[in-house]
Design a protein around this motif. Structure first.
Motif, mmCIF file in Angstrom:
data_model
loop_
_atom_site.group_PDB
_atom_site.id
_atom_site.type_symbol
_atom_site.label_atom_id
_atom_site.label_comp_id
_atom_site.label_asym_id
_atom_site.label_seq_id
_atom_site.Cartn_x
_atom_site.Cartn_y
_atom_site.Cartn_z
ATOM 1 N N TRP A 82 28.797 38.801 49.582
ATOM 2 C CA TRP A 82 29.183 37.646 50.403
ATOM 3 C C TRP A 82 29.795 36.536 49.549
ATOM 4 C CZ3 TRP A 82 26.919 32.720 50.063
ATOM 5 C CH2 TRP A 82 27.354 31.795 51.032
ATOM 6 N N TRP A 85 33.249 37.541 48.356
ATOM 7 C CA TRP A 85 34.237 37.451 49.428
ATOM 8 C C TRP A 85 34.714 36.006 49.605
ATOM 9 C CZ3 TRP A 85 37.902 39.107 52.261
ATOM 10 C CH2 TRP A 85 38.235 38.462 53.466
ATOM 11 N N GLY A 86 33.812 35.053 49.517
ATOM 12 C CA GLY A 86 34.204 33.648 49.628
ATOM 13 C C GLY A 86 35.150 33.229 48.517
ATOM 14 N N LEU A 88 37.156 35.233 46.723
ATOM 15 C CA LEU A 88 38.441 35.921 46.903
ATOM 16 C C LEU A 88 39.238 35.301 48.051
ATOM 17 C CD1 LEU A 88 37.284 39.619 46.403
ATOM 18 C CD2 LEU A 88 38.632 38.222 44.819
ATOM 19 N N ARG A 89 38.559 34.847 49.076
ATOM 20 C CA ARG A 89 39.249 34.185 50.185
ATOM 21 C C ARG A 89 39.876 32.878 49.726
ATOM 22 N NH1 ARG A 89 35.430 32.481 54.918
ATOM 23 N NH2 ARG A 89 34.824 31.037 53.245
ATOM 24 N N ASN A 90 39.145 32.126 48.897
ATOM 25 C CA ASN A 90 39.701 30.890 48.343
ATOM 26 C C ASN A 90 40.880 31.174 47.417
ATOM 27 O OD1 ASN A 90 37.860 29.253 49.692
ATOM 28 N ND2 ASN A 90 36.396 29.259 47.990
ATOM 29 N N TRP A 92 42.977 33.594 47.776
ATOM 30 C CA TRP A 92 44.106 33.944 48.636
ATOM 31 C C TRP A 92 44.715 32.687 49.260
ATOM 32 C CZ3 TRP A 92 47.275 37.834 49.675
ATOM 33 C CH2 TRP A 92 48.005 37.806 50.862
ATOM 34 N N GLN A 93 43.858 31.755 49.689
ATOM 35 C CA GLN A 93 44.359 30.532 50.309
ATOM 36 C C GLN A 93 45.025 29.623 49.279
ATOM 37 O OE1 GLN A 93 40.818 28.986 52.142
ATOM 38 N NE2 GLN A 93 40.986 30.308 53.946
ATOM 39 N N ARG A 182 43.451 29.706 41.719
ATOM 40 C CA ARG A 182 43.625 31.078 42.202
ATOM 41 C C ARG A 182 43.057 32.081 41.192
ATOM 42 N NH1 ARG A 182 46.993 32.406 46.424
ATOM 43 N NH2 ARG A 182 48.311 30.763 47.285
ATOM 44 N N ASN A 185 39.110 31.764 40.962
ATOM 45 C CA ASN A 185 38.442 32.339 42.130
ATOM 46 C C ASN A 185 38.612 33.849 42.181
ATOM 47 O OD1 ASN A 185 37.203 30.137 43.575
ATOM 48 N ND2 ASN A 185 39.247 29.383 44.017
ATOM 49 N N GLY A 189 35.392 36.186 42.094
ATOM 50 C CA GLY A 189 35.195 37.143 43.173
ATOM 51 C C GLY A 189 35.143 38.576 42.678
ATOM 52 N N TRP A 193 31.908 41.185 42.905
ATOM 53 C CA TRP A 193 32.004 42.484 43.573
ATOM 54 C C TRP A 193 31.736 43.641 42.624
ATOM 55 C CZ3 TRP A 193 36.342 42.839 47.848
ATOM 56 C CH2 TRP A 193 35.934 42.072 48.936
#
Length: 207
Positions: A82, A85-86, A88-90, A92-93, A182, A185, A189, A193
């Motif tokens: 979890w 994932w947070g 990696l999402r940051n 990407w954004q 980027r 993060n 991430g 994982w």
């Protein structure tokens, strides 16, 4: 006793230096300059408790409780997945201003809860402190030698966590760019994982 202290210092440093969930979290808080010294202090206190517990008898408890180790393993897998994932999402954004706004909303207690989860739900921490340090320190011939060994290991944690937090805060202006965020993060991430995958593989093998 100096040689025992240095042995504990060297072994503690070798176990704590590789990038893991704790180091990644401390580094992130340092870059944000958001409760980074508190984060370093809590990591140090957690390590003190784990190191002393392992050296002064906790390793036997872990070895005799495979169910407990399995519970910690799968809880750690879920949490690290979890958290990764947070991150990696940051990555990407890549919106630094949005990340800063969300960081400001994070209160002290949320950071403490996340840090405690990152620390205490990671089975590698117990393997390092209870199995490795506990086994070696517990075999020392005297109580005084065990105390000096524990002090050396604890010293490594103090130096590393506060050094990492302060260094990350010092480099913060260079690391707060969109590109740097980027990369950081993405690195965090990926590490989360990879560790979660390794824990899951170990959990399945020990089932």
């Amino acid at each position: 006793m100096l040689s025992v202290y240095l042995q504990g210092l060297a072994l503690g440093a070798s176990l704590i230096l590789p990038l893991g969930p704790q180091n990644a979290f401390v580094m992130n808080q340092g870059i944000k300059r958001h409760y980074h010294l508190m984060t370093a202090a809590l990591c140090t206190l957690s390590d003190i408790a784990l190191i002393c517990g392992g050296i002064f008898g906790g390793s036997a408890l872990l070895n005799q409780s495979p169910v407990l180790l399995m519970l910690i393993t799968w809880t750690g897998v879920a949490f690290l997945s979890w958290y990764g994932w947070g991150a990696l999402r940051n990555a990407w954004q890549g919106d630094v201003s949005l990340a800063s706004a969300e960081m400001i909303k994070q209160g002290r207690w949320r950071i403490i809860a996340t840090l405690l989860a990152v620390t205490w739900l990671n089975p590698h921490v117990y393997i390092d402190t209870f199995v490795v340090l506990g086994s070696l320190g517990g075999q020392l011939p005297s109580e005084a030698a065990r105390r000096w060994f524990a002090l050396g290991s604890v010293s490594a944690s103090i130096i590393w966590f506060f050094g990492l937090a302060l260094m990350a805060a010092w480099l913060s202006p260079r690391l707060r760019t969109v590109r740097a965020q980027r990369i950081i993060n993405l690195l965090v991430g990926t590490v989360m994982w990879v560790i979660a995958f390794q824990l899951a593989r170990q959990g399945i093998a020990n089932w």
